[in-house]
Every structure is written in structure tokens, then in C-alpha cells.
Write a protein that holds these residues in place. Sequence first.
Motif, PDB file in Angstrom:
ATOM      1  N   UNK A 137      -0.149  15.377   5.893  1.00 46.85           N
ATOM      2  CA  UNK A 137      -1.467  14.733   5.723  1.00 46.85           C
ATOM      3  C   UNK A 137      -1.637  13.951   4.432  1.00 46.85           C
ATOM      4  N   UNK A 138      -0.706  14.057   3.481  1.00 47.64           N
ATOM      5  CA  UNK A 138      -0.783  13.259   2.258  1.00 47.64           C
ATOM      6  C   UNK A 138       0.313  12.187   2.214  1.00 47.64           C
ATOM      7  N   UNK A 139       0.882  11.883   3.343  1.00 48.59           N
ATOM      8  CA  UNK A 139       1.996  10.934   3.400  1.00 48.59           C
ATOM      9  C   UNK A 139       1.535   9.527   3.028  1.00 48.59           C
ATOM     10  N   UNK A 140       2.470   8.755   2.525  1.00 48.53           N
ATOM     11  CA  UNK A 140       2.199   7.364   2.175  1.00 48.53           C
ATOM     12  C   UNK A 140       3.198   6.476   2.903  1.00 48.53           C
ATOM     13  N   UNK A 141       2.671   5.459   3.567  1.00 46.40           N
ATOM     14  CA  UNK A 141       3.499   4.430   4.187  1.00 46.40           C
ATOM     15  C   UNK A 141       3.554   3.226   3.258  1.00 46.40           C
ATOM     16  N   UNK A 142       4.746   2.703   3.050  1.00 48.36           N
ATOM     17  CA  UNK A 142       4.946   1.502   2.241  1.00 48.36           C
ATOM     18  C   UNK A 142       5.442   0.390   3.154  1.00 48.36           C
ATOM     19  N   UNK A 143       4.634  -0.644   3.288  1.00 47.89           N
ATOM     20  CA  UNK A 143       5.013  -1.789   4.100  1.00 47.89           C
ATOM     21  C   UNK A 143       5.889  -2.704   3.256  1.00 47.89           C
ATOM     22  N   UNK A 144       7.161  -2.779   3.611  1.00 42.13           N
ATOM     23  CA  UNK A 144       8.184  -3.534   2.884  1.00 42.13           C
ATOM     24  C   UNK A 144       8.172  -4.953   3.442  1.00 42.13           C
ATOM     25  N   UNK A 173      -1.976  -7.484   5.927  1.00 46.76           N
ATOM     26  CA  UNK A 173      -1.493  -6.650   7.027  1.00 46.76           C
ATOM     27  C   UNK A 173      -1.589  -5.172   6.650  1.00 46.76           C
ATOM     28  N   UNK A 174      -1.042  -4.824   5.484  1.00 43.63           N
ATOM     29  CA  UNK A 174      -1.065  -3.427   5.054  1.00 43.63           C
ATOM     30  C   UNK A 174      -2.482  -2.959   4.745  1.00 43.63           C
ATOM     31  N   UNK A 175      -3.266  -3.829   4.093  1.00 40.79           N
ATOM     32  CA  UNK A 175      -4.643  -3.452   3.749  1.00 40.79           C
ATOM     33  C   UNK A 175      -5.471  -3.193   4.994  1.00 40.79           C
ATOM     34  N   UNK A 176      -5.312  -4.033   6.010  1.00 36.58           N
ATOM     35  CA  UNK A 176      -6.084  -3.860   7.237  1.00 36.58           C
ATOM     36  C   UNK A 176      -5.664  -2.597   7.978  1.00 36.58           C
ATOM     37  N   UNK A 177      -4.363  -2.315   8.007  1.00 40.74           N
ATOM     38  CA  UNK A 177      -3.881  -1.142   8.733  1.00 40.74           C
ATOM     39  C   UNK A 177      -4.428   0.154   8.135  1.00 40.74           C
ATOM     40  N   UNK A 178      -4.648   0.172   6.829  1.00 39.15           N
ATOM     41  CA  UNK A 178      -5.152   1.398   6.196  1.00 39.15           C
ATOM     42  C   UNK A 178      -6.573   1.306   5.700  1.00 39.15           C
ATOM     43  N   UNK A 179      -7.329   0.332   6.202  1.00 39.83           N
ATOM     44  CA  UNK A 179      -8.629   0.020   5.615  1.00 39.83           C
ATOM     45  C   UNK A 179      -9.653   1.143   5.718  1.00 39.83           C
ATOM     46  N   UNK A 180      -9.546   2.004   6.711  1.00 39.63           N
ATOM     47  CA  UNK A 180     -10.581   3.028   6.915  1.00 39.63           C
ATOM     48  C   UNK A 180     -10.132   4.431   6.521  1.00 39.63           C
ATOM     49  N   UNK A 181      -8.942   4.573   5.958  1.00 39.45           N
ATOM     50  CA  UNK A 181      -8.427   5.911   5.675  1.00 39.45           C
ATOM     51  C   UNK A 181      -9.281   6.661   4.659  1.00 39.45           C
ATOM     52  N   UNK A 182      -9.605   6.012   3.539  1.00 35.11           N
ATOM     53  CA  UNK A 182     -10.399   6.670   2.504  1.00 35.11           C
ATOM     54  C   UNK A 182     -11.797   7.002   3.015  1.00 35.11           C
ATOM     55  N   UNK A 183     -12.391   6.076   3.775  1.00 36.64           N
ATOM     56  CA  UNK A 183     -13.742   6.307   4.293  1.00 36.64           C
ATOM     57  C   UNK A 183     -13.786   7.503   5.227  1.00 36.64           C
ATOM     58  N   UNK A 184     -12.690   7.795   5.885  1.00 32.97           N
ATOM     59  CA  UNK A 184     -12.622   8.941   6.789  1.00 32.97           C
ATOM     60  C   UNK A 184     -12.264  10.238   6.065  1.00 32.97           C
ATOM     61  N   UNK A 185     -12.133  10.153   4.745  1.00 37.28           N
ATOM     62  CA  UNK A 185     -11.816  11.345   3.968  1.00 37.28           C
ATOM     63  C   UNK A 185     -10.359  11.752   4.048  1.00 37.28           C
TER      64      UNK A 185
END
Length: 349
Positions: A137-144, A173-185
Motif C-alpha cells: 500500500x505504500x508502493x511508488x510507481x516511476x514512469x520512465x 501522463x504520470x500526474x493524471x494517472x495518480x491525480x486522485x491518490x492523495x485525495x483518497x487518503x
Amino acid sequence: MHLRPGAAALAAAACLAGTGAASAPTAVGPEARTIFLSGHSLLDHPLPDDLAALLEASGVAIIWDRQHGAGSSLRERVEGAGTDRDGRPTGPDGGLAGRAYDTLIVTEQHVLPAVLLWNDTVRQLRRLHDRLAAGHPQAVTYFYTPWMALDDKGDPRRWIAYERAAAPIWHCVAAAAGSDLAAKGRRDRIETVPAALALAELIARVTEGAGLPGFTGASVRETVELLVADDVHPTRLGSYYLALVVYVAITGRSPVGLRVPDDLAPERARALQDYVAQGLPEAALPDPDTCAAQLRAGGLDALWDYVERAHGRPEHGFLRAHWARLRQAVQRRWLLWRQPDWNPFRPTG
């Protein structure tokens, strides 16, 4: 060019493993990373090996695996087409089924305009990231970010301009893919490794700027060929540089002083360590709505010019490449006529 330090190092309290087929997570050390790479030839060996060596040299135990498909799109790999690091076929969910990793490094095909129009990259990136986060649950994806072919290694200025123009779109692309993660807690994140821009800025530095020790060839072409082997794939030295870029991005640490691989000239490798330690290049990051508006207003037209020159013509010849570009322009206008609010950067959640 703006510079940013590497992303903050991830916490590794839960030391996970799992590179073998159906293997279970196991502890691997006081500081550890479990990394999965999803990509094609631009993320191929020896980059993963160099990254592992850099991490281990800085005291980080690493276990890694990958899903590799020659020329593959992100969609193809998400749906399970590829092989792992040992050449075995990978299964569904991008090769992540039944495994847990704290870090994903993933790339897409490199023809940016086509990717946005037809690959559904934002949704596919989020889909693969969600599969990663399900195991950690704390994983990070890096878009290369991938880069286009050089149309002329004797004069790389057009290519450098293309990559500088493309960089903000890849960031979107990367910003849009993760745009709601923080808002969802959620504590997982999607970040960017600016590999394409980093390579372009390095080539600009050694061909137009102050240069680096050991990087002055007899001509511009010879200098570029120290880093790029054909028209797109990195040389051994270029691959090491890109491994340094990934290392800084995922750890936030300086690579200066780490052991240089035996098959590289020490002066050049040390010069690359020093250069990367100054910070990674960062493109201005427009918000996803701004990116979409630029696309609808023809913001990719300049990129299409270069794609036709560097990708279409060598593969299909001038007439077929130009015809293909006209056909794609008609398809793009048809898409916008039917969907005037079309937005490939729409939040995915």
C-alpha cells in the motif's frame, strides 16, 4: 532547464521479495528495495543490472524482476504479454500477479502523439499501479519517460528540441494517472523518472555546452555515439547514465563515489556520476486540463513533424510516411469532432 533533486527515498521497513514464479515475500535486509521493471528495449539490460549494483553499493539490498516485451506498449504488458528476467512468460496483471514489490519502474512506447491518441496510457498506467499497490500500500510507481529516435546524430538539435517539448506531456501522463491518490487518503504514488529529457540534456551538454571530461569526440556524431548506439538505443555507457538517473530519482541520493563497473572507462563514468548529482532535469508541469487543451488546439503538431522525419520516413519512406501522417491528422480531427471535450489526461479514479 530546471533541476530537481531525486525523489525522497522510500521507507523500506516491510522488506519484501518475490522474484521467482509464485515465490512468497521474505525479509532481505535492514534496508531493502523490491523493484519490478515493465518495459521494452529502452529499459533493457544492462540498465537493471547497473541499477542493482548502484543500490547494493550504497548499502541497499535489492531483489528485482521484470516484464519485458520487445517494442511493447504498456497496454500489451498490462494484459500479460512479455517475459520475466529469466525469459519465462509472464502472466496477467502486468506480470505482478501473486507478487509484492515496493517500486515499479515502467515505460511506454516512444511515439508520443500516437501513444496519447490510441494507447490509453493514463488508464493503463493507473491500472498497473493499482495492481502494484494491492500488494504494497505504500508502493511508488516511476514512469520512465521514453525518447524518440535521433533523426541525425551529426546534428541532434532537432531531437533535443523535440524531447524538451515532449517532456511536459509525459509529466502530465504520470500526474493524471495518480491525480486522485492523495485525495483518497492513499499513501502510494505515481512519479516520473525524466529519462528522455535527462538523455537529451546530457547530449546538449556534451555537444553544445561546456562538455564533460572524456566526452569530446572528433565530431558531434562521434560524441553522440558514445551514448547512443544506433538511432535510439543507448550504448553501454548511455545505459549506465540512465541507471544513474533512475538511482537518483528513486533514492534521492548522490551516486558520486560509487564503484564504477569494470567494463566502463572510469573518467567517463565518474563524470556522469558528478553530472547526475547536480540534479535531474525537470520540465514545467502543466495540469492535466491544460495538457488536454493544448492537444485539442493542435499542440502536438510540432511533435508530429519530428515523428514523421525520425520514425516514419526511415521505416516507410517519404511518401508513405507523409500519407500516414495525413491519415492520422484526419483521424485526430474526426475524434475531436465526435468528442470535443476529449481528454486523455482525465483523472482515472
